[in-house]
Scaffold this motif. Sequence first.
Motif, PDB file in Angstrom:
ATOM      1  N   ILE A 134     -15.791   7.087   1.739  1.00 35.99           N
ATOM      2  CA  ILE A 134     -15.072   7.011   3.019  1.00 35.99           C
ATOM      3  C   ILE A 134     -15.219   5.593   3.553  1.00 35.99           C
ATOM      4  O   ILE A 134     -16.323   5.126   3.829  1.00 35.99           O
ATOM      5  N   TRP A 135     -14.091   4.893   3.690  1.00 33.33           N
ATOM      6  CA  TRP A 135     -14.096   3.543   4.265  1.00 33.33           C
ATOM      7  C   TRP A 135     -13.679   3.642   5.730  1.00 33.33           C
ATOM      8  O   TRP A 135     -12.537   3.943   6.033  1.00 33.33           O
ATOM      9  N   LEU A 136     -14.648   3.417   6.627  1.00 36.79           N
ATOM     10  CA  LEU A 136     -14.362   3.422   8.064  1.00 36.79           C
ATOM     11  C   LEU A 136     -13.848   2.031   8.440  1.00 36.79           C
ATOM     12  O   LEU A 136     -14.605   1.069   8.522  1.00 36.79           O
ATOM     13  N   ASP A 137     -12.557   1.947   8.648  1.00 37.46           N
ATOM     14  CA  ASP A 137     -11.875   0.664   8.836  1.00 37.46           C
ATOM     15  C   ASP A 137     -11.776   0.322  10.322  1.00 37.46           C
ATOM     16  O   ASP A 137     -11.096   1.023  11.086  1.00 37.46           O
ATOM     17  N   VAL A 138     -12.489  -0.731  10.732  1.00 43.14           N
ATOM     18  CA  VAL A 138     -12.367  -1.264  12.088  1.00 43.14           C
ATOM     19  C   VAL A 138     -12.255  -2.776  11.997  1.00 43.14           C
ATOM     20  O   VAL A 138     -12.719  -3.398  11.045  1.00 43.14           O
ATOM     21  N   ASP A 139     -11.627  -3.397  13.005  1.00 43.50           N
ATOM     22  CA  ASP A 139     -11.584  -4.850  13.077  1.00 43.50           C
ATOM     23  C   ASP A 139     -13.006  -5.382  13.189  1.00 43.50           C
ATOM     24  O   ASP A 139     -13.854  -4.789  13.886  1.00 43.50           O
ATOM     25  N   VAL A 140     -13.266  -6.494  12.528  1.00 39.26           N
ATOM     26  CA  VAL A 140     -14.632  -7.022  12.533  1.00 39.26           C
ATOM     27  C   VAL A 140     -15.098  -7.369  13.944  1.00 39.26           C
ATOM     28  O   VAL A 140     -16.271  -7.197  14.288  1.00 39.26           O
ATOM     29  N   GLU A 141     -14.172  -7.832  14.787  1.00 38.38           N
ATOM     30  CA  GLU A 141     -14.558  -8.172  16.157  1.00 38.38           C
ATOM     31  C   GLU A 141     -15.001  -6.937  16.928  1.00 38.38           C
ATOM     32  O   GLU A 141     -15.954  -6.986  17.710  1.00 38.38           O
ATOM     33  N   VAL A 142     -14.309  -5.825  16.695  1.00 43.34           N
ATOM     34  CA  VAL A 142     -14.663  -4.566  17.360  1.00 43.34           C
ATOM     35  C   VAL A 142     -16.037  -4.094  16.891  1.00 43.34           C
ATOM     36  O   VAL A 142     -16.901  -3.716  17.691  1.00 43.34           O
ATOM     37  N   GLY A 143     -16.262  -4.130  15.572  1.00 44.45           N
ATOM     38  CA  GLY A 143     -17.531  -3.682  15.037  1.00 44.45           C
ATOM     39  C   GLY A 143     -18.705  -4.517  15.515  1.00 44.45           C
ATOM     40  O   GLY A 143     -19.749  -3.983  15.903  1.00 44.45           O
ATOM     41  N   LEU A 144     -18.536  -5.846  15.510  1.00 43.55           N
ATOM     42  CA  LEU A 144     -19.623  -6.720  15.952  1.00 43.55           C
ATOM     43  C   LEU A 144     -19.880  -6.563  17.443  1.00 43.55           C
ATOM     44  O   LEU A 144     -21.024  -6.655  17.895  1.00 43.55           O
ATOM     45  N   LEU A 175     -10.226  -3.214  -2.230  1.00 42.39           N
ATOM     46  CA  LEU A 175     -10.785  -2.108  -3.001  1.00 42.39           C
ATOM     47  C   LEU A 175     -10.020  -0.810  -2.736  1.00 42.39           C
ATOM     48  O   LEU A 175      -9.711  -0.056  -3.663  1.00 42.39           O
ATOM     49  N   ALA A 176      -9.708  -0.559  -1.465  1.00 43.78           N
ATOM     50  CA  ALA A 176      -8.983   0.666  -1.107  1.00 43.78           C
ATOM     51  C   ALA A 176      -7.563   0.658  -1.671  1.00 43.78           C
ATOM     52  O   ALA A 176      -7.006   1.720  -1.971  1.00 43.78           O
ATOM     53  N   ALA A 177      -6.987  -0.539  -1.805  1.00 38.94           N
ATOM     54  CA  ALA A 177      -5.611  -0.662  -2.291  1.00 38.94           C
ATOM     55  C   ALA A 177      -5.536  -0.712  -3.820  1.00 38.94           C
ATOM     56  O   ALA A 177      -4.443  -0.809  -4.381  1.00 38.94           O
ATOM     57  N   SER A 178      -6.689  -0.626  -4.481  1.00 40.18           N
ATOM     58  CA  SER A 178      -6.723  -0.782  -5.936  1.00 40.18           C
ATOM     59  C   SER A 178      -6.060   0.372  -6.678  1.00 40.18           C
ATOM     60  O   SER A 178      -5.762   0.268  -7.858  1.00 40.18           O
ATOM     61  N   GLY A 179      -5.880   1.493  -5.964  1.00 44.70           N
ATOM     62  CA  GLY A 179      -5.132   2.590  -6.562  1.00 44.70           C
ATOM     63  C   GLY A 179      -5.971   3.652  -7.238  1.00 44.70           C
ATOM     64  O   GLY A 179      -5.442   4.624  -7.763  1.00 44.70           O
ATOM     65  N   SER A 180      -7.302   3.513  -7.218  1.00 47.36           N
ATOM     66  CA  SER A 180      -8.149   4.494  -7.889  1.00 47.36           C
ATOM     67  C   SER A 180      -8.194   5.828  -7.141  1.00 47.36           C
ATOM     68  O   SER A 180      -8.442   6.874  -7.740  1.00 47.36           O
ATOM     69  N   GLY A 181      -7.994   5.778  -5.826  1.00 45.55           N
ATOM     70  CA  GLY A 181      -8.043   6.990  -5.019  1.00 45.55           C
ATOM     71  C   GLY A 181      -9.438   7.428  -4.652  1.00 45.55           C
ATOM     72  O   GLY A 181      -9.621   8.378  -3.892  1.00 45.55           O
ATOM     73  N   GLN A 182     -10.437   6.749  -5.193  1.00 46.11           N
ATOM     74  CA  GLN A 182     -11.830   7.110  -4.909  1.00 46.11           C
ATOM     75  C   GLN A 182     -12.225   6.706  -3.497  1.00 46.11           C
ATOM     76  O   GLN A 182     -13.048   7.357  -2.860  1.00 46.11           O
ATOM     77  N   ILE A 183     -11.630   5.606  -2.997  1.00 48.00           N
ATOM     78  CA  ILE A 183     -11.903   5.128  -1.648  1.00 48.00           C
ATOM     79  C   ILE A 183     -10.787   5.597  -0.724  1.00 48.00           C
ATOM     80  O   ILE A 183      -9.609   5.338  -0.985  1.00 48.00           O
ATOM     81  N   VAL A 184     -11.171   6.268   0.347  1.00 43.97           N
ATOM     82  CA  VAL A 184     -10.190   6.767   1.309  1.00 43.97           C
ATOM     83  C   VAL A 184     -10.407   6.066   2.642  1.00 43.97           C
ATOM     84  O   VAL A 184     -11.518   6.085   3.185  1.00 43.97           O
ATOM     85  N   ARG A 185      -9.367   5.461   3.164  1.00 42.92           N
ATOM     86  CA  ARG A 185      -9.455   4.758   4.452  1.00 42.92           C
ATOM     87  C   ARG A 185      -9.374   5.748   5.603  1.00 42.92           C
ATOM     88  O   ARG A 185      -8.532   6.648   5.624  1.00 42.92           O
ATOM     89  N   VAL A 186     -10.273   5.565   6.568  1.00 43.85           N
ATOM     90  CA  VAL A 186     -10.250   6.319   7.814  1.00 43.85           C
ATOM     91  C   VAL A 186     -10.266   5.314   8.955  1.00 43.85           C
ATOM     92  O   VAL A 186     -11.057   4.368   8.942  1.00 43.85           O
ATOM     93  N   ASP A 187      -9.403   5.490   9.931  1.00 42.04           N
ATOM     94  CA  ASP A 187      -9.331   4.577  11.074  1.00 42.04           C
ATOM     95  C   ASP A 187     -10.572   4.763  11.941  1.00 42.04           C
ATOM     96  O   ASP A 187     -10.685   5.714  12.696  1.00 42.04           O
ATOM     97  N   GLY A 188     -11.511   3.826  11.821  1.00 42.43           N
ATOM     98  CA  GLY A 188     -12.766   3.936  12.556  1.00 42.43           C
ATOM     99  C   GLY A 188     -12.692   3.488  13.993  1.00 42.43           C
ATOM    100  O   GLY A 188     -13.694   3.551  14.708  1.00 42.43           O
ATOM    101  N   SER A 189     -11.506   3.024  14.437  1.00 40.28           N
ATOM    102  CA  SER A 189     -11.367   2.572  15.825  1.00 40.28           C
ATOM    103  C   SER A 189     -11.074   3.721  16.782  1.00 40.28           C
ATOM    104  O   SER A 189     -11.139   3.551  18.003  1.00 40.28           O
ATOM    105  N   LEU A 190     -10.768   4.894  16.251  1.00 43.74           N
ATOM    106  CA  LEU A 190     -10.482   6.053  17.091  1.00 43.74           C
ATOM    107  C   LEU A 190     -11.776   6.646  17.639  1.00 43.74           C
ATOM    108  O   LEU A 190     -12.875   6.260  17.237  1.00 43.74           O
ATOM    109  N   ASP A 191     -11.659   7.595  18.575  1.00 44.14           N
ATOM    110  CA  ASP A 191     -12.865   8.204  19.135  1.00 44.14           C
ATOM    111  C   ASP A 191     -13.591   8.974  18.037  1.00 44.14           C
ATOM    112  O   ASP A 191     -12.999   9.414  17.047  1.00 44.14           O
ATOM    113  N   LYS A 192     -14.910   9.114  18.211  1.00 44.01           N
ATOM    114  CA  LYS A 192     -15.749   9.645  17.129  1.00 44.01           C
ATOM    115  C   LYS A 192     -15.375  11.068  16.729  1.00 44.01           C
ATOM    116  O   LYS A 192     -15.513  11.446  15.565  1.00 44.01           O
ATOM    117  N   GLU A 193     -14.888  11.875  17.692  1.00 46.55           N
ATOM    118  CA  GLU A 193     -14.506  13.243  17.367  1.00 46.55           C
ATOM    119  C   GLU A 193     -13.280  13.258  16.449  1.00 46.55           C
ATOM    120  O   GLU A 193     -13.231  14.032  15.487  1.00 46.55           O
TER     121      GLU A 193
END
Length: 212
Positions: A134-144, A175-193
């Motif tokens: 699971i790749w939790l995708d957030v902007d680096v500025e938001v994460g920092l 890595l997520a765009a490599s096409g293997s399907g093993q990595i799934v992107r999840v929008d980590g900027s949304l609320d935790k629920e």
Amino acid sequence: MSGKLIVFEGVEGCGKTTQMQLCAEWLQSLGVSVVLTREPGGTELGLHLRRLLLSKSENTLIAEVTELLLYAADRSQHVEQELKPNLAGGKFILCDRYTDSTIAYQGYGRGLSMTIINQLNYIATGGLESDLTIWLDVDVEVGLARKLGGEVGLDRIEQEAIAFHRRVQQGYAELAASGSGQIVRVDGSLDKETVQQTIQGILGDRLLSSVR
């Protein structure tokens, strides 16, 4: 039920710790046996390596290749001591970082040889791959900004220049765009629920058909 290795990845402050804990509670409510672990630091030896890798010291500068080798040493111990036995015991392992972190941070971030990184990853894991990442995708500025707002100071990696963190983010995206399907992107900027509901849906579709 056979064991599964589920890895959580992302830049600093992406929410891995929170989502792993929520996910563990959900899986346990379904009767699934769960183990929470992390890299670096998932073993007693790994805790010593974690302190070396993440402590900020002006007097002890870690060379980039040394850093890579220390992460590989941590992973090798982790795989043998924690991952393989728990998978053999049918456990669902939720792991905070694994091989993709090394590709993103030491490969894209540091610019080290991908050939060497891939070789070290294979040596350290013996070929053990995640069942799902699971790749939790957030902007680096938001994460920092999340990290800066926390009670704990920034570690050595978190204090790297913003350009470094952007290269790491690019690594995850590629890595997520490599096409293997093993990595799934999840929008980590949304609320935790909402993030957790998305993760539960992914796990339910891919790994939990036998317990639903």
